[in-house]
Scaffold this motif. Sequence first.
Motif, PDB file in Angstrom:
ATOM      1  N   HIS A   1       8.792  13.196   2.147  1.00  0.00           N
ATOM      2  CA  HIS A   1       7.768  14.050   1.400  1.00  0.00           C
ATOM      3  C   HIS A   1       6.997  14.842   2.584  1.00  0.00           C
ATOM      4  O   HIS A   1       7.048  14.403   3.632  1.00  0.00           O
ATOM      5  N   PRO A   2       6.323  15.718   2.227  1.00  0.00           N
ATOM      6  CA  PRO A   2       5.581  16.412   2.986  1.00  0.00           C
ATOM      7  C   PRO A   2       4.614  15.574   4.049  1.00  0.00           C
ATOM      8  O   PRO A   2       4.381  15.834   5.260  1.00  0.00           O
ATOM      9  N   LEU A   3       3.977  14.690   3.377  1.00  0.00           N
ATOM     10  CA  LEU A   3       3.290  13.753   4.126  1.00  0.00           C
ATOM     11  C   LEU A   3       3.299  12.392   3.376  1.00  0.00           C
ATOM     12  O   LEU A   3       3.104  12.067   2.498  1.00  0.00           O
ATOM     13  N   ASP A   4       3.717  11.573   4.471  1.00  0.00           N
ATOM     14  CA  ASP A   4       3.879  10.011   4.368  1.00  0.00           C
ATOM     15  C   ASP A   4       2.745   9.271   5.054  1.00  0.00           C
ATOM     16  O   ASP A   4       2.451   9.413   6.444  1.00  0.00           O
ATOM     17  N   LEU A   5       1.989   8.533   4.131  1.00  0.00           N
ATOM     18  CA  LEU A   5       0.842   7.400   4.841  1.00  0.00           C
ATOM     19  C   LEU A   5       1.266   6.022   4.431  1.00  0.00           C
ATOM     20  O   LEU A   5       1.975   5.647   3.447  1.00  0.00           O
ATOM     21  N   ILE A   6       1.049   5.367   5.766  1.00  0.00           N
ATOM     22  CA  ILE A   6       1.296   4.084   5.557  1.00  0.00           C
ATOM     23  C   ILE A   6       0.033   3.324   5.472  1.00  0.00           C
ATOM     24  O   ILE A   6      -0.671   3.145   6.312  1.00  0.00           O
ATOM     25  N   TYR A   7      -0.264   2.519   4.271  1.00  0.00           N
ATOM     26  CA  TYR A   7      -1.690   2.144   3.797  1.00  0.00           C
ATOM     27  C   TYR A   7      -1.590   0.585   4.245  1.00  0.00           C
ATOM     28  O   TYR A   7      -0.898  -0.335   3.916  1.00  0.00           O
ATOM     29  N   VAL A   8      -1.920   0.206   5.440  1.00  0.00           N
ATOM     30  CA  VAL A   8      -2.223  -0.904   5.900  1.00  0.00           C
ATOM     31  C   VAL A   8      -3.371  -1.651   5.338  1.00  0.00           C
ATOM     32  O   VAL A   8      -4.360  -1.460   5.531  1.00  0.00           O
ATOM     33  N   ARG A   9      -2.844  -2.595   4.395  1.00  0.00           N
ATOM     34  CA  ARG A   9      -3.920  -3.122   3.432  1.00  0.00           C
ATOM     35  C   ARG A   9      -4.562  -4.347   3.908  1.00  0.00           C
ATOM     36  O   ARG A   9      -5.750  -4.618   3.480  1.00  0.00           O
ATOM     37  N   THR A  10      -3.906  -5.192   4.745  1.00  0.00           N
ATOM     38  CA  THR A  10      -4.307  -6.266   5.200  1.00  0.00           C
ATOM     39  C   THR A  10      -4.138  -6.534   6.770  1.00  0.00           C
ATOM     40  O   THR A  10      -3.237  -5.908   7.333  1.00  0.00           O
ATOM     41  N   GLY A  11      -4.974  -7.556   7.234  1.00  0.00           N
ATOM     42  CA  GLY A  11      -4.195  -8.182   8.673  1.00  0.00           C
ATOM     43  C   GLY A  11      -3.126  -8.863   8.557  1.00  0.00           C
ATOM     44  O   GLY A  11      -2.405  -9.248   7.380  1.00  0.00           O
ATOM     45  N   GLY A  12      -2.253  -9.113   9.666  1.00  0.00           N
ATOM     46  CA  GLY A  12      -1.511 -10.011   9.514  1.00  0.00           C
ATOM     47  C   GLY A  12       0.272  -9.033   9.226  1.00  0.00           C
ATOM     48  O   GLY A  12       1.114  -9.756   8.894  1.00  0.00           O
ATOM     49  N   THR A  13      -0.025  -7.801   9.285  1.00  0.00           N
ATOM     50  CA  THR A  13       1.083  -6.906   8.916  1.00  0.00           C
ATOM     51  C   THR A  13       1.772  -6.425  10.187  1.00  0.00           C
ATOM     52  O   THR A  13       2.874  -5.554  10.006  1.00  0.00           O
ATOM     53  N   GLU A  14       1.527  -6.700  11.327  1.00  0.00           N
ATOM     54  CA  GLU A  14       2.078  -5.898  12.650  1.00  0.00           C
ATOM     55  C   GLU A  14       3.465  -6.383  12.502  1.00  0.00           C
ATOM     56  O   GLU A  14       4.346  -5.487  12.858  1.00  0.00           O
ATOM     57  N   GLY A  15       3.893  -7.503  12.590  1.00  0.00           N
ATOM     58  CA  GLY A  15       5.415  -8.008  12.569  1.00  0.00           C
ATOM     59  C   GLY A  15       6.228  -7.358  11.596  1.00  0.00           C
ATOM     60  O   GLY A  15       7.241  -6.925  11.589  1.00  0.00           O
ATOM     61  N   ILE A  16       5.657  -7.083  10.063  1.00  0.00           N
ATOM     62  CA  ILE A  16       6.500  -6.384   9.164  1.00  0.00           C
ATOM     63  C   ILE A  16       6.499  -5.137   9.721  1.00  0.00           C
ATOM     64  O   ILE A  16       7.540  -4.471   9.416  1.00  0.00           O
TER      65      ILE A  16
END
Length: 406
Positions: free
Chosen positions: A48-63
Amino acid sequence: MSQEIAIYTLTSRLHDEQSVAAVTAEFLNSLGLAHTLQGADFSTYGTHPLDLIYVRTGGTEGIFKKLLPLLQKNSNRPFFLLTSGKSNSLAASMEILSYLHQVGGRGEIIHGNTEFVKQRIASLLKVEKALRQLNGCRLGVIGKPSDWLIASKADSDAIKQRLGVELVDIPMQALMEAINEAPLEPASVKCALPAVNQALPGAFQILKGLEKVIKDYNIQGFTLRCFDLLEAIHNTGCLALASLNADVVASCEGDVPAMLSMCIARQLVGVSGFQANPSRIDVSTGEMVLAHCTIPFNMVEDYELDTHFESGIGVGIQGRMQPGPVTIFKVSGDLSRVFIAEGTLVENLSHQDLCRTQQLIRLNDASQCRYFLTNPIGNHHIVLPGHHQALLEDFFIQIDKITPQS
């Protein structure tokens, strides 16, 4: 429109999905941006022209760490981490961005009040769309750069690698043949100056010749070693360049960095820009006069036809832009340096000792005038209507963190 922005999500399994979904809907609705919500399916990331990654919560660093090889395979663009600030999402985003920097990646956290986030995303979308439009663009160099442009060289490999723009060398003879093949017809416009009226049919013949070269070489813009036309056919390309800039980028004197600057500005701002020479500078006031023999017709309120300033032959353009906010811009031919300064077009001038189109511009920051006297990027600079410094800086940060000159 809905396909331009794609939003992917990172969510810790420890959080209740129903509660997180409610927060997501509230947050994204508050932004009012047309988008496609991809959720946790990253299979289309980078398309897509612009991809955003919405970090919704903590604990997502490993993902994110596990996903990173796939994401980097699909795209070489920076990572934009969107966060509402709820459920420790900002803290997680900071850890992710720190890790990205450690492994040589690039990215940014998009966070703040609603208006800031909306404006930031809108700016990033413009940049990403411009980069996509530049990728695969072909720009012609008709003849070699003018002999006096001793510092205005271009690194075609760097331009190709970082922007995807290809420079196409076109012999001057190809243009001359195209001009000779074009019919010489009476001009549809008239001028009060007899010398200009005599030159107008030939000026339109040059326009038709350039149109043929554009088609034959499949280029989206060009720079022309235009002074050669003065001796070869006793006429100028000024009228042709002013006309063609409505559809393609058309630059003077074989100046490749100027052409590249105009091309970038066209994709970001929608106007090719006025290629001009700084002629007089007052460091104490921040005022400077810029002048050149032509200006795109789609940038001016009105214009007059005159002879070419230096030679007194052919057709030159005295165009008058609407006074108001402007941006002066130039990138080097190897994309290692960029100058951006905002100011105000105070008035259009008509001095007899300068090229026909003349502008008195006052920079917002008078100290930036020192750049022109101590470390300029060649002589030609591009004037754009409006203030676009933030958008241009975003563009160059995206391609390789170039530091603006001052």
